[in-house]
Enzyme design. Structure first.
Site, short mmCIF file in Angstrom:
data_model
loop_
_atom_site.label_atom_id
_atom_site.label_comp_id
_atom_site.label_asym_id
_atom_site.label_seq_id
_atom_site.Cartn_x
_atom_site.Cartn_y
_atom_site.Cartn_z
N ILE A 293 71.12 -40.25 56.54
CA ILE A 293 70.24 -41.39 56.77
C ILE A 293 69.20 -41.33 55.67
O ILE A 293 68.62 -40.28 55.39
CB ILE A 293 69.59 -41.32 58.17
CG1 ILE A 293 68.62 -42.50 58.39
CG2 ILE A 293 68.87 -40.01 58.41
CD1 ILE A 293 68.05 -42.55 59.80
N SER A 294 68.99 -42.45 54.98
CA SER A 294 68.11 -42.48 53.82
C SER A 294 66.65 -42.26 54.20
O SER A 294 66.23 -42.49 55.33
CB SER A 294 68.24 -43.81 53.08
OG SER A 294 69.55 -44.00 52.60
N LYS A 295 65.86 -41.83 53.21
CA LYS A 295 64.42 -41.69 53.41
C LYS A 295 63.82 -43.03 53.85
O LYS A 295 64.25 -44.10 53.36
CB LYS A 295 63.73 -41.28 52.11
CG LYS A 295 64.11 -39.94 51.55
CD LYS A 295 63.34 -39.73 50.25
CE LYS A 295 63.67 -38.41 49.59
NZ LYS A 295 62.90 -38.24 48.33
#
Length: 266
Positions: free
Chosen positions: A111-113
């Site tokens: 899951i991206s920042k």
């Protein structure tokens, strides 16, 4: 023969001497009351009310950090404030959900920042209010977090995921949110999703050496496409493609790190 004693004997006698039955309010039947009250007060001080992961305050602090990092689109920030990111990560990692870090979601995906999610959506939106941002295509649903944010800034979102277990996981995680303008598709993201094209915005959560032609073909006039692309130096950078007057205008932005873009389904 001795009579069996009933405890607490001294409390019963004291109550009879007072001429009244012992009551909980008197504190006579709760000799540990002060100790328990002190322990309760200590717990309240250690964990202030309203600071749990479901608290708006926790997400508001995340949003303030995003604003300090340069995110200016208030519609994007408002969407980030509404979506509970901790519900999209493993429970063992939930305490890191609102830190500005990517987290594993299984199958070698992440899951991206929050800062990257906000920045990419801001670039794709181009300052357009949610009412004017029509249909958006997301390449790489992952756990569904970015799709949830997108559903709050666009009238319709189509999100494609090539890994069946992640597609199923995202459906499960997104179901309680009841986002009726969000459609999840199991398929090859490199092909886009022609049945719902054209798209006012396309956003990709995986990076390759070039942009698939299908994405460009499915981008509506006036649309904006944001994706990570492998740079000549070997890293990845964010690229914005704007479909203007029959041509594609490319601008390059900051360095990022995404999982590789792959074709096919699994």
């Amino acid at each position: 023969m001795k009579r069996a004693r009933h405890f607490p004997l001294s409390l019963e006698r004291l109550a009879r001497d007072r001429g009244s039955a012992p009551r909980a309010a008197d504190g006579l039947l709760r000799p540990q009351g002060p100790v328990q009250a002190a322990a309760r007060d200590q717990r309240l001080q250690a964990t202030p009310a309203g600071l749990g992961l479901d608290s708006d305050l926790v997400r508001r602090r995340m949003v303030e950090r995003l604003r300090a990092q340069g995110v200016r689109d208030e519609h994007v920030l408002a969407a980030m404030l509404q979506v509970p990111r901790h519900r999209f990560v493993d429970s063992a990692l939930a305490n890191q959900a609102y830190e500005d870090t990517s987290l594993p979601i299984g199958l070698q995906q992440t899951i991206s920042k929050p800062s990257v999610v906000a920045r990419m959506i801001e670039l794709m939106s181009g300052g357009r209010p949610p009412q004017s941002l029509g249909r958006v295509l997301e390449i790489g649903t992952g756990c569904g977090y970015q799709a949830a944010v997108l559903s709050l800034v666009a009238r319709q979102v189509v999100s494609v995921e090539r890994l069946r277990p992640l597609h199923d996981k995202a459906r499960e995680l997104l179901a309680p949110m009841r986002r009726h303008n969000l459609r999840l598709v199991y398929g090859d993201g490199m092909l886009g999703h022609a049945p719902n094209a054209p798209y006012d915005g396309i956003i990709a959560a995986a990076g390759g050496a070039h942009l698939p032609q299908a994405w460009l073909d499915q981008l509506a006039p006036g649309g904006r496409l944001v994706a990570p692309i492998v740079s000549p130096a070997g890293g990845q950078i964010l690229v914005l493609i704007e479909h203007r007057d029959g041509r594609y205008v490319r601008t390059e932005h900051e360095a990022v790190h995404f999982v590789p873009l792959k074709s096919g389904t699994t």
